[in-house]
Every structure is written in structure tokens, then in C-alpha cells.
Write a protein that holds these residues in place. Structure first.
Motif, PDB file in Angstrom:
ATOM      1  N   UNK A 319     -11.211  43.262  -4.693  1.00 54.78           N
ATOM      2  CA  UNK A 319     -11.418  44.031  -3.467  1.00 54.78           C
ATOM      3  C   UNK A 319     -11.169  45.491  -3.770  1.00 54.78           C
ATOM      4  N   UNK A 320     -11.885  46.358  -3.081  1.00 51.96           N
ATOM      5  CA  UNK A 320     -11.772  47.782  -3.380  1.00 51.96           C
ATOM      6  C   UNK A 320     -10.495  48.408  -2.838  1.00 51.96           C
ATOM      7  N   UNK A 321      -9.858  47.790  -1.830  1.00 51.00           N
ATOM      8  CA  UNK A 321      -8.684  48.388  -1.187  1.00 51.00           C
ATOM      9  C   UNK A 321      -7.438  47.529  -1.275  1.00 51.00           C
ATOM     10  N   UNK A 338     -11.915  52.406  -6.987  1.00 52.54           N
ATOM     11  CA  UNK A 338     -11.025  51.731  -6.044  1.00 52.54           C
ATOM     12  C   UNK A 338     -10.688  52.663  -4.881  1.00 52.54           C
ATOM     13  N   UNK A 339     -10.029  52.088  -3.875  1.00 50.76           N
ATOM     14  CA  UNK A 339      -9.643  52.852  -2.677  1.00 50.76           C
ATOM     15  C   UNK A 339      -8.128  52.793  -2.514  1.00 50.76           C
ATOM     16  N   UNK A 340      -7.571  53.864  -1.939  1.00 52.26           N
ATOM     17  CA  UNK A 340      -6.126  53.983  -1.783  1.00 52.26           C
ATOM     18  C   UNK A 340      -5.786  54.213  -0.316  1.00 52.26           C
ATOM     19  N   UNK A 341      -4.798  53.481   0.232  1.00 51.83           N
ATOM     20  CA  UNK A 341      -4.334  53.758   1.609  1.00 51.83           C
ATOM     21  C   UNK A 341      -3.712  55.152   1.681  1.00 51.83           C
ATOM     22  N   UNK A 342      -4.050  55.914   2.690  1.00 45.37           N
ATOM     23  CA  UNK A 342      -3.530  57.277   2.836  1.00 45.37           C
ATOM     24  C   UNK A 342      -3.185  57.548   4.296  1.00 45.37           C
ATOM     25  N   UNK A 343      -2.479  58.654   4.494  1.00 52.35           N
ATOM     26  CA  UNK A 343      -2.160  59.105   5.841  1.00 52.35           C
ATOM     27  C   UNK A 343      -3.356  59.799   6.480  1.00 52.35           C
ATOM     28  N   UNK A 358      -8.113  55.219   4.452  1.00 54.96           N
ATOM     29  CA  UNK A 358      -8.092  55.111   2.985  1.00 54.96           C
ATOM     30  C   UNK A 358      -8.998  56.186   2.398  1.00 54.96           C
ATOM     31  N   UNK A 359      -8.869  56.362   1.104  1.00 53.95           N
ATOM     32  CA  UNK A 359      -9.696  57.341   0.395  1.00 53.95           C
ATOM     33  C   UNK A 359     -10.283  56.676  -0.848  1.00 53.95           C
ATOM     34  N   UNK A 360     -11.558  56.875  -1.078  1.00 55.63           N
ATOM     35  CA  UNK A 360     -12.244  56.296  -2.235  1.00 55.63           C
ATOM     36  C   UNK A 360     -12.222  57.286  -3.389  1.00 55.63           C
ATOM     37  N   UNK A 361     -11.711  56.829  -4.526  1.00 59.84           N
ATOM     38  CA  UNK A 361     -11.643  57.668  -5.719  1.00 59.84           C
ATOM     39  C   UNK A 361     -12.283  56.941  -6.898  1.00 59.84           C
TER      40      UNK A 361
END
Length: 577
Positions: A319-321, A338-343, A358-361
Motif C-alpha cells: 500500500x502506498x500509505x 510512497x506516501x507519508x502522513x502529515x499535518x 498525506x504527502x506523496x514523495x
């Protein structure tokens, strides 16, 4: 027979090849290819086959095919089973005449060469090197076959196609997941090139009998390894001119198959799986896990019918997140996606402006970074006793090429880290050469301080004084603009493809500036450059004629146009004394 061939070769002259009207030849072949593309686009198979026969009989196409395998291709000096690895202008003209005879359909075995896989010294990639005549015939068939299939290939197929690149495939993935986290089937076909079913491929080819017979002969030619002949019952030999195109034809249909495998759950919007493929590597993206599993089952059944299977060691669902089966995100073509949970202050937004959470990097993968750092260390180790300018000359192409490949993603931090690793490696190189010298002496001897560049590994004395090592961080980050859907270089929109070539991630900075100044055209013949062309950077006036190394004294030329200019300059010097 031998006397006839010798007499024919004797009547041919070197000038006939060097001074050939390449501009007219290329225009003639491109017009035929464009007509094939348009006929296939409107479904007129009869017209396609008629135009393919016309192109195969054309001397212009034969000239271009021989030029590509004997002058333009990087493997032009690699010998087949006959030992011929380089041919001159006279022999090239003789080869063109051989392409127009029926006897050329008979294929000879390919020479098997085992190439170590990067980072895997115990694993080898088997290459099959055809003889020069078969390579030229394959290039001729490719000229006729590629436009037909460019009109049929699926939009998310990016490997081994003109005008498309790895960066386009990665940008397509980013577009699909930028606003919604998805499940991913990260798949790899086991031994794809070696296991393609011949019968299925030939049935799928849909071309003239002449082309089908030629392709069948190449597929069944067999391989020769250390003098031992082995017949070929499946697969396409890696190393052949037409092999990548045949592999793409064999895998055509996967994208549509994956999309039909799942429509989504009742009461929810349709969530079809999306497949993105680069050669034999592909990923399937879907918001529902059920869609991924359905697509995987459909793909495995489809591949099994063609003699292919997924590699269980390299195929997984993630999964990407969120973590799934112990993994988050995936690696594809040397990139980590991948994606990262962010504020709320750093997260991405949807097309409607709502916060995603989230943000995709996309970054260079850890494996790619490790391999690159090991590669620079190996080069430095091999140059322990070499002068500084030789080491810089060997490192610069590696650093620039790697940085340009990854300059379309979030790689700024990676570039800085690679520069730090490289500095440590170079410092060990310097201390190994001068174990009794102090740090200040070493710094003054091998480094220079320039404003805006900090410490730079530079030659400080001698004839090569001023030669500096390139830095990863000096490569600017430029976002990739994905190629348009099903667009193809054979659709006639040459200005669009020339613009894309100038902005290609692997285009050198000097070449990119020249292409922009020349509006994507060769300064000698005036033809628009394509991704298939071999392009040289040439000095308008050589140093012996008062020329300099500035950009104003440089021009971008086709490889063959460069040869013609060199011959003309040599003739002019002889006449003027």
C-alpha cells in the motif's frame, strides 16, 4: 558466387555512402511510416500491409537500416558468430543490396554473451548478438513494424518505445496516487525475454507474410555459446535490434486486461485497476484490495497461456500509505514511491482544494543509492595511482548521468548525501597517496574554494588546471511533463517531440542548450531530431581553424551529418594546403 560479390563490392565507392542524400532518404521513410501509423489508426489493415511491403522494398529504408546498425547503435562494434564487428562505407552499400534479396530471410544463430547484473555478481543476463546482416534486416523490419504497433500500443506502456522514458512511467504513477492512497501490485515477470511463446507471438504479429517469416527465422535461429549450438524453442534473444519491440507486442493487452478484472464494490464509485508497464516490469494500482487480487489472478492466467509467470520473489502486494504485509510503498525503476502522513501545513490537497492528510514523495531508492556510492568507490579505487584529471574525467560522466536520471523527483537531499559520501571517498584517496602530509596541504593540493560551490575537487596545476569534479547537488530539480496519452513520434507532430527531446532528463546541458537554439533541428540537414537519432555536439570551426570551445562555436548534428562535415573539412584543408 564469391567472384560476383567481389565484383559488386568493387563498383561501390566510399563517397557513395558518405555523400548520400540522408535528408531525402529520412523524409521518404518517415512519410511511409506516418502513412502506416495513420492507416492502422483507422483500422485499414490492408493498407498497412501494402505500405509495409513498399517500405521493405525501398532502398532508402535499407540505407537507414544499415546506417543504424553500423554507425549509430552503441553495439556497432560487437561481433556475432561470424566475427564481423565493424564495416566500412563500401561494405555498407553492399549490405544494402543484400537486404533486397530473399536469401537474407535465412537467419544465423546468435552469439550468447553473459553480462553480470548490476549489484549481483553471481547472476548474469544472457545477451544474444546477431550477425551484422541479421541486425540490418531486423532494423529494416522494425522500420515497417514499429509504426503499425505504435498505433495499437496501450497508453501506459513506456518501455522500449520511441519518445517515452522511465520518468514518464513514474510521473504516470504519481498522477494516479497523488490525490488518493491505493493498494499496489508490484510485479515482475520471471525470465520474460527467455520464455515468450513463439506461436502466440507470431499469431499476434498481424503483419505481411514476409515479415512473419523473417521474425520466425530469428526466433528459431538458436544460440551459440562457447562453440555449442542450442536450438531456440521459446523467447526472444536480448541484444537483437527488434527484440524489445517483439517483447512489447507479446505483452500488449495487459493494461486492458487488468482494467476489466474488477469494477468495484456495489454502491461505491467504479474503481478499476490501473496497470503501468515498463518492459517486463509493471505495477497495478487500485483503491480496493479486492481489485488488486482480481487483477493479479487475471494477469497470472493471461501470462500462463503465453508461457510466462510472475516472479514470486519480486512480486508483492503493498500500500502506498499504510503498512500492508509488512511493507509501505514500493520501488519501481530505481525510484521509491510512497506516501507519508502529515499535518495540515505540509499535506497535499485534492483538485478541489481539500486536505488529504498525506504527502506523496518519490525519491531514489536505497538500493540505487547504495549501488551508485559503491560504483564511485570502485572507480576511485581503480585510480589510486592515476593523476587527478584522469580520475575526474572518469567520475564526471557517472555523476552527471546518475543525477540527471533522478532530477525529476524529490532528490535534492539525496544529492547532498551522495556528495558527502563522495568527499569522504576522495579524502581517503588523497591520504592514501600522501600519508605523511597534513590536512591543510591536502586541501590546498586537491581542492579549491569557489563562492557558491564550497570546496570543489579541482586540478590546481598542470595542463588540466581548472578541471573540476561535478557535484550531484549542482543538478537542478526539474519536474517531468508526462507524454500525452497515446501520442507517438509517427503522428506527424514533430515540433512536440522536438520540444520533449530538449527537456529530456538525460539530455546533457550543452546539448539541451544547442537543441533549444536550433529549435530541435540538425544544423546541417535541417531535419528535426527524434529520440531514435544519434546526436553529436560538433565544433563549427576546429581549434586549428581558430575555433574556440564556447557554446557559440558548437552545434548539434546527426552522427552521419557529423561524418559528412568532417569529410568536407578534410577535403577543404587538402585543397587549401
Amino acid at each position: 558466387m564469391a567472384e560476383t560479390e567481389a565484383a559488386t563490392a568493387a563498383t561501390l565507392r566510399t563517397e557513395d555512402w558518405v555523400q548520400a542524400p540522408w535528408r531525402k532518404l529520412e523524409q521518404h521513410v518517415y512519410r511511409l511510416q506516418k502513412r502506416i501509423y495513420r492507416a492502422q489508426s483507422r483500422g485499414n489493415t490492408k493498407a498497412v500491409h501494402s505500405l509495409q511491403r513498399l517500405l521493405m522494398k525501398s532502398r532508402a529504408a535499407g540505407m537507414l537500416a544499415v546506417r543504424r546498425v553500423s554507425q549509430d547503435n552503441q553495439g556497432k562494434q560487437t561481433a556475432g558468430v561470424d566475427g564481423v564487428k565493424s564495416i566500412g562505407p563500401t561494405t555498407r552499400l553492399y549490405l544494402v543490396d543484400r537486404l533486397r534479396t530473399p536469401a537474407t530471410i535465412t537467419a544465423r544463430p546468435v552469439r550468447r554473451v553473459l553480462i553480470p547484473k548490476p549489484g549481483k555478481p553471481n547472476e548474469f543476463r544472457p545477451l544474444g548478438i546477431p550477425v551484422m546482416l541479421d541486425r540490418a534486416h531486423q532494423a529494416l523490419v522494425k522500420l515497417a513494424l514499429e509504426p503499425q504497433w505504435e498505433a495499437r500500443f496501450e497508453p501506459n506502456s513506456y518501455g522500449f518505445r520511441p519518445g517515452r522514458s522511465c520518468q514518464d512511467a513514474v510521473q504516470a504513477i504519481f498522477t494516479l496516487i497523488a490525490t488518493k492512497a491505493k493498494y499496489v501490485l508490484d510485479a515482475d515477470i520471471k525470465g520474460c525475454f527467455d520464455n515468450i511463446n513463439h506461436h502466440d507471438l507470431l499469431h499476434k504479429l498481424d503483419s505481411t507474410p514476409t515479415i512473419c517469416r523473417a521474425v520466425k527465422a530469428w526466433l528459431e535461429a538458436g544460440v551459440l555459446l562457447d562453440g555449442v549450438y542450442t536450438p531456440s524453442s521459446s523467447g526472444t534473444p536480448q541484444g537483437g535490434v527488434i527484440s524489445p519491440l517483439l517483447a512489447n507486442i507479446a505483452l500488449h493487452g495487459l493494461e486492458e486486461l487488468a482494467a476489466r478484472a474488477y469494477r468495484g464494490r456495489k454502491g461505491l464509485p467504479i474503481a478499476r485497476p490501473s496497470l503501468i508497464r515498463y518492459a517486463d516490469d509493471f505495477v497495478v494500482l487500485c483503491a480496493d484490495l479486492e481489485g488488486i487480487l482480481a487483477a493479479r489472478a487475471a494477469v497470472e492466467t493471461w501470462l500462463a497461456a503465453r508461457g510466462l509467470h510472475l516472479n514470486p520473489e519480486k512480486t508483492r502486494v503493498t500500500h502506498t500509505l499504510h503498512p500492508h504485509e509488512g511493507h509501505v510503498g514500493f520501488d519501481f525503476l530505481g525510484f521509491t514511491i510512497r506516501q507519508y502522513p502529515t499535518g495540515k501545513h505540509r499535506c497535499g490537497r485534492s483538485t478541489r482544494g481539500t486536505l488529504l492528510g498525506f504527502k506523496t514523495l518519490i525519491r531514489p531508492s536505497k538500493k540505487a543509492i547504495k549501488h551508485h556510492v559503491a560504483r564511485t568507490a570502485e572507480i576511485i579505487r581503480e585510480h589510486r595511482a592515476a593523476p587527478q584529471h584522469a580520475l575526474i574525467g572518469r567520475l564526471n560522466p557517472v555523476i552527471r548521468g546518475w543525477s540527471r536520471y533522478y532530477r525529476t523527483v524529490a532528490a535534492a537531499g539525496t544529492f547532498t548525501a551522495c556528495d558527502s559520501h563522495l568527499f569522504a571517498q576522495l579524502w581517503r584517496w588523497a591520504t592514501h597517496r600522501h600519508p605523511r602530509k597534513g590536512k591543510k596541504w591536502l586541501a590546498r593540493r586537491y581542492w579549491s574554494f569557489r563562492p557558491g560551490h564550497l570546496w570543489t575537487f579541482t586540478v590546481t596545476n598542470g595542463e588540466a588546471a581548472g578541471l573540476a569534479l561535478s557535484k550531484h547537488a549542482a543538478t537542478p530539480i526539474t519536474r517531468q511533463v508526462k507524454v500525452r496519452g497515446t501520442a507517438s513520434p509517427y503522428d506527424g507532430n514533430l515540433p512536440y517531440w522536438a520540444t520533449r527531446l530538449r527537456a529530456h532528463p538525460l539530455t546533457k546541458s550543452t546539448l539541451g542548450k544547442l537543441l533549444a537554439r536550433q529549435q530541435g533541428r540538425c544544423s546541417r540537414c535541417g531535419l528535426t531530431f527524434t529520440s531514435e537519432d544519434s546526436i553529436d555536439v560538433d565544433h563549427v570551426s576546429a581549434e586549428r581553424d581558430g575555433g574556440t570551445d564556447t557554446l557559440d562555436n558548437k552545434q548539434a548534428l546527426h552522427n552521419h551529418c557529423h561524418d559528412q562535415k568532417t569529410a568536407d573539412d578534410r577535403t577543404r584543408r587538402l585543397r587549401t594546403g
